[in-house]
Design an enzyme around this catalytic site. Structure first.
Site, PDB file in Angstrom:
ATOM      1  N   GLU A 123       0.830  -1.209   0.000  1.00 60.42           N
ATOM      2  CA  GLU A 123       0.000   0.000   0.000  1.00 60.42           C
ATOM      3  C   GLU A 123       0.864   1.258   0.000  1.00 60.42           C
ATOM      4  O   GLU A 123       0.531   2.252  -0.662  1.00 60.42           O
ATOM      5  CB  GLU A 123      -0.936  -0.005   1.204  1.00 60.42           C
ATOM      6  N   HIS A 196     -11.672  -6.475   7.544  1.00 62.23           N
ATOM      7  CA  HIS A 196     -12.444  -6.194   6.331  1.00 62.23           C
ATOM      8  C   HIS A 196     -13.755  -5.495   6.683  1.00 62.23           C
ATOM      9  O   HIS A 196     -14.779  -5.698   6.029  1.00 62.23           O
ATOM     10  CB  HIS A 196     -12.732  -7.489   5.554  1.00 62.23           C
TER      11      HIS A 196
END
Length: 392
Positions: A123, A196
């Site tokens: 990321e 998540h």
């Protein structure tokens, strides 16, 4: 002894089998029932309704619509951006394969692997590359596969992207990260667990120099994403992943840009103002429908759409009219978007308030897998907040 044990375990098994699953609801539930996306007034169920939107361009209003879901609307926006501006790039983990949620499906085939491509699972690298590309004049759209994994890139976002224009001084027009968009799926789906489920938007609202956008529907997603890509500010674009397939509506086929940092009044009212964004708006709509029936009141519903910088004028105008304010969001209530809205309302609407500003948000804890639905604001909690505000 074995027979007794068998009888004991048999009764336990029977009692377990009678329990309802964590994602279901009681058979006689009145408030906390699944959202009926096929009938909710927050979605456009006809082409006429969709094309009546006054924020659309003339070309879009005079065109046709397609009935698509949110991930397809995101795909349509990305395709148009790539087709109309050679500076637009799209990249991230598995993006060339269509992405985990299929938002970039078929785009690599149409535009080639020099403009739509996969990246390593880093990321920090994805966002750092996007920052460099934006500073060189490109308009990169970087995808972080889940918002929960954006934190390694926080330094790039806060210390590089957000500060770039300010740091450039007199060279700000040619040295900035305008046009950079960081897309990321966010929010709960009922079974996402620790990694998540998170909604980290409030962390970015503390950082000057960029915008933070959360769409509620396919129409909004298409127009706001095109607006984000066209913006000369870097934009954090959080897509509610539970809505990718659940929210389906008529979306104008022609391209259009919806304004950033402009709230939308979804329903006018005179007794209470509810302010929200993204997925919780559907629970707000269900709660206010029940409250209006039970309490004979009139509730105004506002979608912030952009949570930073947010539309203070629209919110304060509404609260000065109704005298009551409730802020609802999925992310944790502590230091959330609701805290900033509540403080601003208290400062700007104090003499008109008939009740304290209320915040309905996620509890200040982590999202347990089996208990996710108890952490996220539901219809009952919003309904109770309306009643508390009216009875104060």
């Amino acid at each position: 002894m074995l027979r007794k044990a068998h009888k004991c375990y048999g009764s336990v098994a029977k009692s377990i089998s009678l329990r309802r699953g964590y994602a279901s609801h009681p058979p006689k539930a009145r408030l906390n029932i699944p959202t009926d996306y096929a009938s909710t007034p927050l979605l456009h169920h006809s082409a006429k309704s969709s094309l009546a939107n006054k924020e659309l361009s003339n070309e879009a209003r005079n065109g046709t619509t397609s009935r698509i879901n949110l991930f397809q609307a995101v795909n349509a926006a990305l395709a148009y951006a790539l087709r109309s501006d050679q500076r637009v790039l799209l990249f991230g983990e598995d993006v060339a394969f269509g992405g985990v949620f299929r938002c970039s499906m078929n785009l690599a085939t149409e535009f080639g692997d020099h403009r739509v491509f996969n990246t390593p699972l880093s990321e920090q690298g994805i966002v750092g590359f996007a920052a460099g590309a934006a500073m060189e004049g490109m308009r990169p759209v970087a995808e972080v596969q889940f918002a929960d994994y954006v934190f390694p890139a926080f330094d790039q976002i806060v210390n590089e992207i957000a500060k770039c224009r300010y740091r450039a001084g007199h060279n700000a027009d040619s040295m900035n990260c305008g046009g950079l968009v960081i897309r990321m799926p966010a929010g709960g789906v009922g079974h996402g667990g620790l990694y998540h489920t998170q909604s980290p938007e409030s962390l970015f609202t503390h950082v000057p120099g960029m915008r933070v956008v959360v769409p509620r529907s396919p129409v909004q997603a298409k127009g706001l994403l095109l607006g984000a890509i066209a913006s000369n500010d870097p934009v954090i674009f959080l897509e509610p992943k539970i809505l990718y397939r659940a929210a389906v509506e008529h979306v104008p086929a022609e391209p259009y840009i919806l304004p950033l940092s402009t709230a939308e009044v979804l329903k006018e009212g005179k007794d209470v103002t509810i302010i929200s964004y993204g997925t919780p708006l559907y629970a707000c709509q269900s709660a206010l429908a029940a409250a209006e029936k039970d309490f004979k009141c009139s509730v105004e519903l506002i979608d912030l759409r952009t949570v930073y910088p947010w539309d203070r004028q629209a919110v304060m105008a509404s609260v000065n009219k109704t005298g009551r304010c409730i802020v609802v969001h999925e992310s944790m209530v502590n230091a959330g978007v609701g805290a900033e809205v509540a403080a601003t309302v208290q400062e700007g609407c104090f003499l008109r308030l008939e009740a304290p500003v209320q915040r309905v948000g996620g509890w200040s804890t982590h999202a347990g897998l089996a208990y996710e639905k108890f952490n996220i604001p539901d219809v009952t909690r919003i309904y109770d907040a309306i009643r508390t505000s009216l009875e104060y």
